[in-house]
Motif scaffolding. Structure first.
Motif, PDB file in Angstrom:
ATOM      1  N   ASP A 306       0.820  -1.216   0.000  1.00 18.03           N
ATOM      2  CA  ASP A 306       0.000   0.000   0.000  1.00 18.03           C
ATOM      3  C   ASP A 306       0.853   1.265   0.000  1.00 18.03           C
ATOM      4  O   ASP A 306       0.489   2.273   0.608  1.00 18.03           O
ATOM      5  N   GLY A 307       2.004   1.227  -0.640  1.00 23.46           N
ATOM      6  CA  GLY A 307       2.823   2.410  -0.799  1.00 23.46           C
ATOM      7  C   GLY A 307       3.430   2.922   0.483  1.00 23.46           C
ATOM      8  O   GLY A 307       3.799   4.091   0.593  1.00 23.46           O
ATOM      9  N   GLY A 308       3.595   2.045   1.447  1.00 22.41           N
ATOM     10  CA  GLY A 308       4.138   2.430   2.755  1.00 22.41           C
ATOM     11  C   GLY A 308       3.275   1.933   3.891  1.00 22.41           C
ATOM     12  O   GLY A 308       3.712   1.875   5.047  1.00 22.41           O
ATOM     13  N   ASN A 309       2.036   1.579   3.578  1.00 25.42           N
ATOM     14  CA  ASN A 309       1.098   0.979   4.533  1.00 25.42           C
ATOM     15  C   ASN A 309       0.940   1.806   5.804  1.00 25.42           C
ATOM     16  O   ASN A 309       0.644   1.276   6.868  1.00 25.42           O
ATOM     17  N   THR A 328       8.235   1.608  15.039  1.00 20.22           N
ATOM     18  CA  THR A 328       7.654   1.821  13.721  1.00 20.22           C
ATOM     19  C   THR A 328       6.263   1.220  13.718  1.00 20.22           C
ATOM     20  O   THR A 328       6.103   0.006  13.884  1.00 20.22           O
ATOM     21  N   ALA A 329       5.255   2.053  13.544  1.00 19.59           N
ATOM     22  CA  ALA A 329       3.873   1.618  13.723  1.00 19.59           C
ATOM     23  C   ALA A 329       2.998   2.160  12.600  1.00 19.59           C
ATOM     24  O   ALA A 329       3.352   3.133  11.924  1.00 19.59           O
ATOM     25  N   SER A 330       1.838   1.526  12.406  1.00 21.59           N
ATOM     26  CA  SER A 330       0.924   1.957  11.350  1.00 21.59           C
ATOM     27  C   SER A 330      -0.504   2.107  11.877  1.00 21.59           C
ATOM     28  O   SER A 330      -1.204   1.109  12.068  1.00 21.59           O
ATOM     29  N   PRO A 331      -0.956   3.336  12.087  1.00 23.82           N
ATOM     30  CA  PRO A 331      -2.377   3.537  12.397  1.00 23.82           C
ATOM     31  C   PRO A 331      -3.277   3.100  11.248  1.00 23.82           C
ATOM     32  O   PRO A 331      -4.423   2.696  11.474  1.00 23.82           O
ATOM     33  N   TRP A 332      -2.756   3.180  10.038  1.00 20.23           N
ATOM     34  CA  TRP A 332      -3.540   2.800   8.850  1.00 20.23           C
ATOM     35  C   TRP A 332      -3.904   1.318   8.889  1.00 20.23           C
ATOM     36  O   TRP A 332      -5.037   0.944   8.587  1.00 20.23           O
ATOM     37  N   VAL A 333      -2.954   0.479   9.258  1.00 17.38           N
ATOM     38  CA  VAL A 333      -3.221  -0.966   9.316  1.00 17.38           C
ATOM     39  C   VAL A 333      -4.347  -1.254  10.292  1.00 17.38           C
ATOM     40  O   VAL A 333      -5.256  -2.044  10.009  1.00 17.38           O
ATOM     41  N   LEU A 383       5.412   5.452  27.091  1.00 16.05           N
ATOM     42  CA  LEU A 383       4.626   5.850  25.928  1.00 16.05           C
ATOM     43  C   LEU A 383       4.735   4.827  24.807  1.00 16.05           C
ATOM     44  O   LEU A 383       3.832   4.711  23.979  1.00 16.05           O
ATOM     45  N   VAL A 384       5.827   4.082  24.790  1.00 15.51           N
ATOM     46  CA  VAL A 384       5.959   2.977  23.833  1.00 15.51           C
ATOM     47  C   VAL A 384       4.846   1.965  24.064  1.00 15.51           C
ATOM     48  O   VAL A 384       4.156   1.537  23.130  1.00 15.51           O
ATOM     49  N   GLN A 385       4.662   1.589  25.306  1.00 16.26           N
ATOM     50  CA  GLN A 385       3.633   0.610  25.625  1.00 16.26           C
ATOM     51  C   GLN A 385       2.239   1.185  25.394  1.00 16.26           C
ATOM     52  O   GLN A 385       1.337   0.486  24.912  1.00 16.26           O
ATOM     53  N   LYS A 386       2.064   2.454  25.719  1.00 15.54           N
ATOM     54  CA  LYS A 386       0.759   3.065  25.529  1.00 15.54           C
ATOM     55  C   LYS A 386       0.392   3.088  24.045  1.00 15.54           C
ATOM     56  O   LYS A 386      -0.764   2.832  23.677  1.00 15.54           O
ATOM     57  N   ALA A 387       1.364   3.399  23.183  1.00 17.10           N
ATOM     58  CA  ALA A 387       1.094   3.404  21.740  1.00 17.10           C
ATOM     59  C   ALA A 387       0.680   2.018  21.267  1.00 17.10           C
ATOM     60  O   ALA A 387      -0.246   1.875  20.452  1.00 17.10           O
ATOM     61  N   ARG A 388       1.348   1.012  21.773  1.00 20.20           N
ATOM     62  CA  ARG A 388       0.984  -0.363  21.391  1.00 20.20           C
ATOM     63  C   ARG A 388      -0.423  -0.698  21.882  1.00 20.20           C
ATOM     64  O   ARG A 388      -1.215  -1.307  21.165  1.00 20.20           O
ATOM     65  N   ASP A 389      -0.729  -0.308  23.093  1.00 25.17           N
ATOM     66  CA  ASP A 389      -2.057  -0.596  23.644  1.00 25.17           C
ATOM     67  C   ASP A 389      -3.148   0.072  22.812  1.00 25.17           C
ATOM     68  O   ASP A 389      -4.194  -0.528  22.536  1.00 25.17           O
ATOM     69  N   ILE A 390      -2.894   1.310  22.400  1.00 26.22           N
ATOM     70  CA  ILE A 390      -3.881   2.032  21.603  1.00 26.22           C
ATOM     71  C   ILE A 390      -4.079   1.360  20.256  1.00 26.22           C
ATOM     72  O   ILE A 390      -5.211   1.127  19.812  1.00 26.22           O
ATOM     73  N   LEU A 391      -2.983   1.034  19.579  1.00 21.29           N
ATOM     74  CA  LEU A 391      -3.087   0.460  18.241  1.00 21.29           C
ATOM     75  C   LEU A 391      -3.653  -0.954  18.245  1.00 21.29           C
ATOM     76  O   LEU A 391      -4.340  -1.357  17.306  1.00 21.29           O
ATOM     77  N   LEU A 392      -3.356  -1.708  19.264  1.00 18.85           N
ATOM     78  CA  LEU A 392      -3.784  -3.110  19.285  1.00 18.85           C
ATOM     79  C   LEU A 392      -5.150  -3.311  19.912  1.00 18.85           C
ATOM     80  O   LEU A 392      -5.676  -4.426  19.902  1.00 18.85           O
TER      81      LEU A 392
END
Length: 852
Positions: A306-309, A328-333, A383-392
């Protein structure tokens, strides 16, 4: 967590009016999307990096947006129809939504905002996406990449542009930058800017330099730093650090060294740099003139699906515990509809240089220019863990795709229906006129055409060589290279197949897979090599019955894979229904001097031909197509184009092993896949065998072509037959009363399965009238480690079962054994105690080098 698609904002009226006045013209040919997996393959899911210290700390997150060019280009014609919005819009909306959750004070864009500088719709899509940050009062910096300027030649600098004709300045010039609360100023061109943001009790300066900064701009940048003498500086630019072909190792570039020499090295305040442009992710720590470290980070995911996903960087600064942690994370995914998810859709990239932690003593590093520097209040959790919690949160994605490098030249998946399979990695050196490269699956061997017959009066013998340089996922380990090809003076060489063999007459109407490994030489240029071809089904499409007239390539070959003047891979074919005309698939911009795997898959079920680059499908593919029309008697051509019934425009680079299959396949059957070694089994004897037993071989099943090795008290090796069976004759028949232990492994070269451990004991002949003695040995359990598996003795310490009968774990193997063993086996069978190890047997190969 899913959220509603962002509302696409209308462009600002003054920009729209400028476009309508004709400030921005339309480009002709331009790059399209390349969506390969980031390099080289998506990793298996991994745990988040653990913070070195628990508890609250002075933390903030710097968000980094790498090249968004394909999101802007395909926002309306690809992404919106499929998903309702585009990755760029989702990225910025997600950052705006979670700025407080992740304590994001600033967002840095690394350039290539759009793909085609003179296309208004792309700037409108980018404008809408960045407006989400402005609406949330989330400050950002942005800079121009090579795709954002009207002339991106290496010898042009930002002071060479006619400023009032540059679309970038219409959309992201000084007037827009001034609206940021962090804005500090711009250089006279307006292409370069700096910002100062505050986070966790301290201030940081972000210096954003656009494509090809002039000496004047670098003087300006030095002045900015001098005027802010106590601020740590993060330098963002489009091109600085490159990456080697292994997709891991950093590679320095001439322009990056220019920035180092004229700006970074002598400014101790610069401790961190970010750039995009080069496809992949890597990092390099250098020592500046003050003896202090400077970390350079490359981040560019336009080669991903997807051009960078939607992948972006979330860099957590932990000022309390002296850490910088990249994720490295993707809100789009995680935003995508569940039914649209594929194996390429992984919320995090977790290979080397995609998720990591850097130790940095901030106070010590900054002491030379900010002796009073100190972290602020320790009030933020990880904040690393918080970002993962939000995305997952609520995300249940598919398993990822992972690749493994080959262990030997035979370590590839043989495919049923292989039409041709050409390999080049035998002997490095100059390729002689008439030298042949074998088609290991058939009779379409390739031959170098003589200089006299090639049609080129400027070609030289040493223009074609075999190299042992290869894509790391090609088992062949080599390629054929065509050097100094130049269409300006008609210099080219090529290989050709016979014209009347099945590989040349097959129209592939039931689908196909054509895959190859390609690399462009670092000397490649659009003037010398634009629109050159690597692999061609030669002929003249204008002579095909029913072929409609076309402005482009009307007398070109029916099918070809090559490179455009903008370094895009192009696949072109005329389907078997000739009246449909030309069908094409396009990648995005390809880096020179880097091996890429390209697969073209023709799927009759969908009437599409899809191009995959390093495993990921591109966005622009051929539709309403099936098979290939051909001109009778026309061979395959490697290394040159074929137009107007003659060769021309040679490939300037290398071609690796290439295979044609007569049906559509997936990644598990491509040349980048490895045979499954987990199916090894053995029917070796186990437990206690009757006295007088003779064992002269160990047998089992495995992967066809793999080497099976026997070690321990029994030794030997063999290659698994095409039907999956293997047998290792023992050098000396085993018959003496004793305990024998062994291990069995299968593999290809250095890539091995886990061992199957086994053991058995041959009993001593009993003295008449004397009961047998217990065995004082302990047979192995026969279970394999790693990816292997097996069965053996139950692991008890005696010759007898619990009821006092002889130990009953002998598996009949088919080995040649004495009559005593036969009698013993019959007895055991009657006692109901025989154990048989199940074998998984693969179907036999149907052609040389191929199997079901």
């Amino acid at each position: 967590m899913h959220f509603d698609p962002p509302t696409v904002a209308r462009p600002r009226s003054h920009r729209l009016r400028s476009l309508q006045r004709g400030t921005v013209a339309t480009l002709g040919a331009a790059a399209t999307l390349l969506s390969l997996a980031a390099l080289p393959a998506l990793p298996a899911a991994a745990a988040a990096p653990e913070p070195a210290a628990e508890g609250d700390a002075a933390r903030f997150t710097l968000a980094v947006l790498p090249d968004t060019q394909f999101y802007s280009r395909y926002a309306n014609d690809q992404f919106a129809p499929r998903y309702g919005t585009n990755p760029f819009a989702v990225q910025t909306e997600w950052l705006a939504t979670h700025r407080d959750d992740l304590n994001i004070p600033f967002v840095a864009h690394l350039g290539d905002v759009v793909d085609r500088v003179n296309t208004a719709s792309e700037w409108m899509a980018a404008d809408a996406a960045m407006s989400s940050l402005e609406a949330a009062d989330l400050p950002y910096s942005v800079l121009a990449g090579n795709h954002d300027v009207r002339n991106s030649s290496d010898d042009w600098f930002d002071t060479d542009y006619t400023l009032d004709e540059e679309p970038y300045l219409e959309w992201f010039g000084t007037d827009r930058a001034e609206g940021q609360s962090t804005y500090g100023g711009s250089d006279p061109t307006g292409f370069n800017q700096y910002h100062v943001f505050e986070a966790a009790g301290e201030e940081f300066l972000v210096l954003a330099l656009s494509w090809r900064s002039s000496d004047a701009t670098l003087d300006w940048a030095n002045e900015v730093i001098a005027e802010n003498p106590t601020l740590p500086v993060i330098l963002t630019t489009h091109s600085l650090l490159n990456i080697e072909a292994d997709a891991v190792t950093p590679k320095e570039e001439e322009y990056g060294l220019r920035l180092w020499d004229q700006l970074i090295r002598d400014n101790d305040q610069i401790f961190l740099t970010f750039n995009g442009h080069f496809h992949g992710s890597t990092q390099l720590t250098k020592t500046n003139a003050y003896g202090h470290p400077v970390t350079e980070v490359l981040m560019d995911y336009q080669m991903a699906y997807d051009g960078g996903n939607g992948y972006l960087g979330l860099l957590e600064f932990d000022l309390t515990n002296n850490l910088m942690t990249m994720q490295t994370a993707s809100p789009w995914v995680t935003w995508k509809p569940e039914e649209s998810l594929t194996s390429y859709d992984q919320p995090f990239l977790e290979q080397p240089n995609q998720q990591y932690t850097i130790d940095i003593d901030f106070a010590e590093r900054f002491a030379g220019f900010a002796p009073d520097w100190a972290a602020g209040a320790a009030d933020q959790p990880s904040l690393v863990q918080k970002a993962r919690d939000i995305l997952l949160d609520g995300f249940d994605g598919p398993d990822p795709i992972a690749l493994e490098q080959p262990g030997s030249r035979d370590d590839f998946v043989a495919a049923e229906g292989t039409v041709a399979h050409w390999r080049f990695g035998d002997e490095p050196g100059v390729v002689a006129e008439g030298q042949v490269f074998e088609d290991i699956a058939g009779d379409a061997d390739l031959t170098r055409v003589s200089l006299e017959d090639s049609g080129s009066t400027t070609a030289q013998l040493d223009d074609v060589t075999v190299t042992d340089d290869a894509n790391p996922f090609s088992a062949d380990g080599g390629g054929v290279c065509f050097t100094d090809s130049d269409q300006r003076d008609s210099r080219f060489s090529y290989l050709t197949s016979p014209a009347d063999v099945p590989a040349t007459t097959n129209t592939l109407e039931n689908g196909y897979t054509i895959e190859t490994f390609l690399k462009m030489d670092e000397s490649w240029s659009a003037e010398a090599n634009g629109w050159s071809k690597a692999i061609v089904r030669s002929g003249n499409r204008s002579e095909l019955p029913g072929m409609p007239w076309s402005q482009w390539d009307y007398t070109a070959s029916p099918a070809a894979l090559g490179i455009s003047n903008l370094r895009e891979f192009q696949w072109t074919e005329v389907p078997t229904e000739t009246t449909k005309g030309d069908r094409t698939a396009w990648s995005g911009e390809i880096m020179v001097d880097r091996w890429m795997h390209v697969a073209i898959v023709g799927d009759p079920d969908t009437s599409t031909s899809t191009m995959y680059v390093d495993g990921a499908p591109v966005l622009r593919n051929a539709t309403d197509t099936l098979g290939q029309s051909i001109n009778a008697g026309s061979p395959w051509i490697f290394g040159a184009d074929w137009v107007d019934d003659s060769a021309r425009n040679g490939w300037n680079g290398c071609i690796g092993e290439t295979r044609v299959i007569d049906h559509a396949t997936g990644p598990d059957e491509w040349l980048t896949a490895r045979p499954d070694l987990s199916g090894l089994t053995t029917t070796a004897p186990s437990g206690t065998l009757p006295a007088g037993t003779e064992v002269d071989s160990i047998e089992g099943s495995g992967y066809p072509g793999a080497t099976v090795s026997l070690t321990g008290d029994l030794e030997g090796s063999t290659v698994v037959d095409d039907d999956g069976a293997w047998g290792i004759p023992l050098a000396t028949t085993v018959s003496a009363p004793d305990r024998y232990s062994f291990a069995v492994q299968q593999g290809f070269g250095t890539r091995l399965s886990g061992p199957i451990d086994g053991a058995f004991r041959i009993a001593a002949a009993a003295t008449p009238g004397t009961p047998g003695d217990p065995d004082d040995g302990t047979p192995g359990d026969g279970s394999g480690g790693g990816t292997g598996g097996g069965a053996g003795d139950s692991g008890d310490d005696t010759d007898t079962a619990a009821d006092g009968s002889p130990d009953g774990d002998l598996a009949f193997t088919g080995s040649t054994i004495g009559s005593g063993l036969i009698i013993g086996a019959i007895v055991l069978f009657l006692l109901g105690a025989a154990a048989v190890v199940a074998a998984r047997v693969r179907r036999a190969r149907t052609s040389v080098g191929s199997a079901d």
